[in-house]
Design a protein around this motif. Structure first.
Motif, PDB file in Angstrom:
ATOM      1  N   ASP A  83      -1.529   8.007  10.730  1.00 53.45           N
ATOM      2  CA  ASP A  83      -1.892   6.815  11.359  1.00 53.45           C
ATOM      3  C   ASP A  83      -0.490   5.302  11.139  1.00 53.45           C
ATOM      4  O   ASP A  83      -0.007   4.325  12.028  1.00 53.45           O
ATOM      5  N   LEU A  84       0.404   5.576   9.987  1.00 53.29           N
ATOM      6  CA  LEU A  84       0.750   5.102   9.721  1.00 53.29           C
ATOM      7  C   LEU A  84       2.498   5.042   9.882  1.00 53.29           C
ATOM      8  O   LEU A  84       2.989   3.876   9.966  1.00 53.29           O
ATOM      9  N   TRP A  85       2.394   5.480  10.601  1.00 54.94           N
ATOM     10  CA  TRP A  85       3.773   6.104  10.928  1.00 54.94           C
ATOM     11  C   TRP A  85       3.552   5.657  12.538  1.00 54.94           C
ATOM     12  O   TRP A  85       4.788   4.914  12.954  1.00 54.94           O
ATOM     13  N   SER A  86       2.838   5.366  12.850  1.00 53.21           N
ATOM     14  CA  SER A  86       2.123   5.439  14.086  1.00 53.21           C
ATOM     15  C   SER A  86       2.760   3.899  14.567  1.00 53.21           C
ATOM     16  O   SER A  86       2.997   2.964  14.783  1.00 53.21           O
ATOM     17  N   ALA A  87       1.748   3.455  13.288  1.00 56.85           N
ATOM     18  CA  ALA A  87       1.633   1.671  12.974  1.00 56.85           C
ATOM     19  C   ALA A  87       3.466   0.944  13.045  1.00 56.85           C
ATOM     20  O   ALA A  87       3.506   0.126  13.615  1.00 56.85           O
TER      21      ALA A  87
ATOM     22  N   ALA B  93       5.936  -0.919  22.326  1.00 55.73           N
ATOM     23  CA  ALA B  93       4.820  -0.723  21.280  1.00 55.73           C
ATOM     24  C   ALA B  93       4.595   0.565  20.711  1.00 55.73           C
ATOM     25  O   ALA B  93       3.460   1.367  19.634  1.00 55.73           O
ATOM     26  N   LEU B  94       4.855   1.704  21.453  1.00 53.57           N
ATOM     27  CA  LEU B  94       4.343   2.905  21.282  1.00 53.57           C
ATOM     28  C   LEU B  94       5.785   3.520  20.086  1.00 53.57           C
ATOM     29  O   LEU B  94       6.566   3.143  19.869  1.00 53.57           O
ATOM     30  N   CYS B  95       4.770   4.445  18.929  1.00 54.07           N
ATOM     31  CA  CYS B  95       5.824   5.310  18.101  1.00 54.07           C
ATOM     32  C   CYS B  95       7.217   5.841  18.906  1.00 54.07           C
ATOM     33  O   CYS B  95       8.189   6.150  17.832  1.00 54.07           O
ATOM     34  N   PHE B  96       7.000   6.369  19.933  1.00 53.58           N
ATOM     35  CA  PHE B  96       8.432   7.137  20.622  1.00 53.58           C
ATOM     36  C   PHE B  96       7.906   7.368  21.572  1.00 53.58           C
ATOM     37  O   PHE B  96       7.067   6.841  22.446  1.00 53.58           O
TER      38      PHE B  96
ATOM     39  N   VAL C  97      -0.937  17.206  14.497  1.00 54.93           N
ATOM     40  CA  VAL C  97      -0.370  16.313  14.727  1.00 54.93           C
ATOM     41  C   VAL C  97      -0.646  16.473  15.692  1.00 54.93           C
ATOM     42  O   VAL C  97      -0.173  15.543  16.905  1.00 54.93           O
ATOM     43  N   LEU C  98      -1.261  16.759  16.453  1.00 52.56           N
ATOM     44  CA  LEU C  98      -1.272  17.122  18.022  1.00 52.56           C
ATOM     45  C   LEU C  98      -2.918  15.981  18.344  1.00 52.56           C
ATOM     46  O   LEU C  98      -2.680  15.423  19.340  1.00 52.56           O
ATOM     47  N   ARG C  99      -3.281  15.173  16.951  1.00 54.83           N
ATOM     48  CA  ARG C  99      -4.207  14.250  17.479  1.00 54.83           C
ATOM     49  C   ARG C  99      -3.121  12.626  17.470  1.00 54.83           C
ATOM     50  O   ARG C  99      -3.306  12.108  18.031  1.00 54.83           O
ATOM     51  N   PHE C 100      -2.165  13.341  16.701  1.00 53.92           N
ATOM     52  CA  PHE C 100      -1.853  12.231  16.408  1.00 53.92           C
ATOM     53  C   PHE C 100      -0.364  11.869  17.994  1.00 53.92           C
ATOM     54  O   PHE C 100      -0.636  10.795  18.576  1.00 53.92           O
ATOM     55  N   PHE C 101      -0.144  13.098  19.074  1.00 50.97           N
ATOM     56  CA  PHE C 101       0.230  12.650  19.817  1.00 50.97           C
ATOM     57  C   PHE C 101      -0.022  12.645  20.696  1.00 50.97           C
ATOM     58  O   PHE C 101      -0.370  11.600  21.587  1.00 50.97           O
ATOM     59  N   HIS C 102      -1.133  12.836  20.846  1.00 51.80           N
ATOM     60  CA  HIS C 102      -2.486  12.847  21.748  1.00 51.80           C
ATOM     61  C   HIS C 102      -2.679  10.953  21.427  1.00 51.80           C
ATOM     62  O   HIS C 102      -2.820  10.475  22.713  1.00 51.80           O
ATOM     63  N   SER C 103      -2.809  10.382  20.489  1.00 55.97           N
ATOM     64  CA  SER C 103      -3.258   9.370  20.105  1.00 55.97           C
ATOM     65  C   SER C 103      -1.852   8.060  21.064  1.00 55.97           C
ATOM     66  O   SER C 103      -2.557   7.109  21.774  1.00 55.97           O
ATOM     67  N   VAL C 104      -1.016   9.017  20.833  1.00 58.58           N
ATOM     68  CA  VAL C 104       0.118   7.992  21.343  1.00 58.58           C
ATOM     69  C   VAL C 104       0.248   8.321  22.961  1.00 58.58           C
ATOM     70  O   VAL C 104      -0.025   7.332  23.508  1.00 58.58           O
TER      71      VAL C 104
ATOM     72  N   ALA D 178      -9.681  18.901   2.825  1.00 57.33           N
ATOM     73  CA  ALA D 178      -9.991  17.789   2.894  1.00 57.33           C
ATOM     74  C   ALA D 178      -9.082  16.874   2.816  1.00 57.33           C
ATOM     75  O   ALA D 178      -9.071  15.517   3.502  1.00 57.33           O
ATOM     76  N   ALA D 179      -9.386  16.525   1.977  1.00 59.56           N
ATOM     77  CA  ALA D 179      -8.527  15.042   1.083  1.00 59.56           C
ATOM     78  C   ALA D 179      -6.919  15.297   1.268  1.00 59.56           C
ATOM     79  O   ALA D 179      -6.566  14.476   1.794  1.00 59.56           O
ATOM     80  N   ALA D 180      -6.049  16.582   1.567  1.00 61.76           N
ATOM     81  CA  ALA D 180      -5.236  16.827   2.285  1.00 61.76           C
ATOM     82  C   ALA D 180      -4.923  16.317   3.888  1.00 61.76           C
ATOM     83  O   ALA D 180      -4.125  15.546   3.701  1.00 61.76           O
ATOM     84  N   GLU D 181      -6.069  16.593   4.408  1.00 60.47           N
ATOM     85  CA  GLU D 181      -5.511  17.130   5.852  1.00 60.47           C
ATOM     86  C   GLU D 181      -6.277  14.873   5.851  1.00 60.47           C
ATOM     87  O   GLU D 181      -5.550  14.026   6.739  1.00 60.47           O
ATOM     88  N   ALA D 182      -7.098  14.232   5.292  1.00 51.35           N
ATOM     89  CA  ALA D 182      -7.586  13.205   5.212  1.00 51.35           C
ATOM     90  C   ALA D 182      -6.534  12.365   4.669  1.00 51.35           C
ATOM     91  O   ALA D 182      -5.351  11.388   5.240  1.00 51.35           O
ATOM     92  N   GLU D 183      -5.336  13.121   4.112  1.00 47.97           N
ATOM     93  CA  GLU D 183      -4.082  12.296   3.228  1.00 47.97           C
ATOM     94  C   GLU D 183      -3.132  12.111   4.827  1.00 47.97           C
ATOM     95  O   GLU D 183      -1.971  10.961   4.902  1.00 47.97           O
ATOM     96  N   LEU D 184      -2.958  13.179   5.315  1.00 48.01           N
ATOM     97  CA  LEU D 184      -1.834  13.042   6.379  1.00 48.01           C
ATOM     98  C   LEU D 184      -1.880  12.525   7.318  1.00 48.01           C
ATOM     99  O   LEU D 184      -1.906  11.984   8.018  1.00 48.01           O
ATOM    100  N   GLU D 185      -3.193  12.465   7.768  1.00 51.76           N
ATOM    101  CA  GLU D 185      -3.610  11.907   9.170  1.00 51.76           C
ATOM    102  C   GLU D 185      -3.463  10.186   8.891  1.00 51.76           C
ATOM    103  O   GLU D 185      -2.981   9.873   9.457  1.00 51.76           O
ATOM    104  N   ALA D 186      -4.339   9.698   7.588  1.00 46.49           N
ATOM    105  CA  ALA D 186      -3.341   8.250   7.387  1.00 46.49           C
ATOM    106  C   ALA D 186      -1.821   8.074   7.150  1.00 46.49           C
ATOM    107  O   ALA D 186      -1.461   7.530   7.993  1.00 46.49           O
TER     108      ALA D 186
END
Length: 120
Positions: free
Chosen positions: A25-29, A87-90, A60-67, A14-22
């Protein structure tokens, strides 16, 4: 003993997933804030290859979805101003690449295992 170890392992995941998600999110920003730099197909392919476990792919799919959600936020018939695609990251070509060459790839080495997804 075994239950405690299992709990620690689950907590570590769970901690690793939270870190990956963060980090995603940083990449996106970061990439979204710069008009001069964006994620390209090579970086997206590398991210896809690196994060291949089901729980990682879900993130990763959530990341793509947010974009994609950001890109389509204005929507058809919306009265809001159009989204600034810069303003999108890709960009649009990379969105097509993600869908066509990663998510729907016929290649066994790239293909998404849909059965392992669904963390929620």
């Amino acid at each position: 003993g075994g239950e405690a170890a299992g709990g620690e392992e689950a907590g570590g995941e769970a901690a690793a997933e939270a870190e990956l998600e963060a980090r995603l999110d940083l990449w996106s920003a970061v990439f979204g804030a710069s008009k001069a730099v964006s994620l390209g197909q090579d970086q997206l392919r590398g991210l896809w290859a690196l994060l291949s476990r089901p729980n990682e792919r879900e993130l990763v799919l959530r990341f793509f979805h947010s974009v994609l959600k950001t890109a389509t936020a204005a929507g058809i018939g919306s009265k809001s101003a159009p989204v600034d695609l810069d303003a999108l990251c890709f960009g649009e070509a990379e969105m097509a690449f993600v869908f066509r060459d990663l998510m729907c790839s016929p290649s066994p080495s790239v293909r998404l295992n849909w059965s392992g997804l669904g963390l929620d």
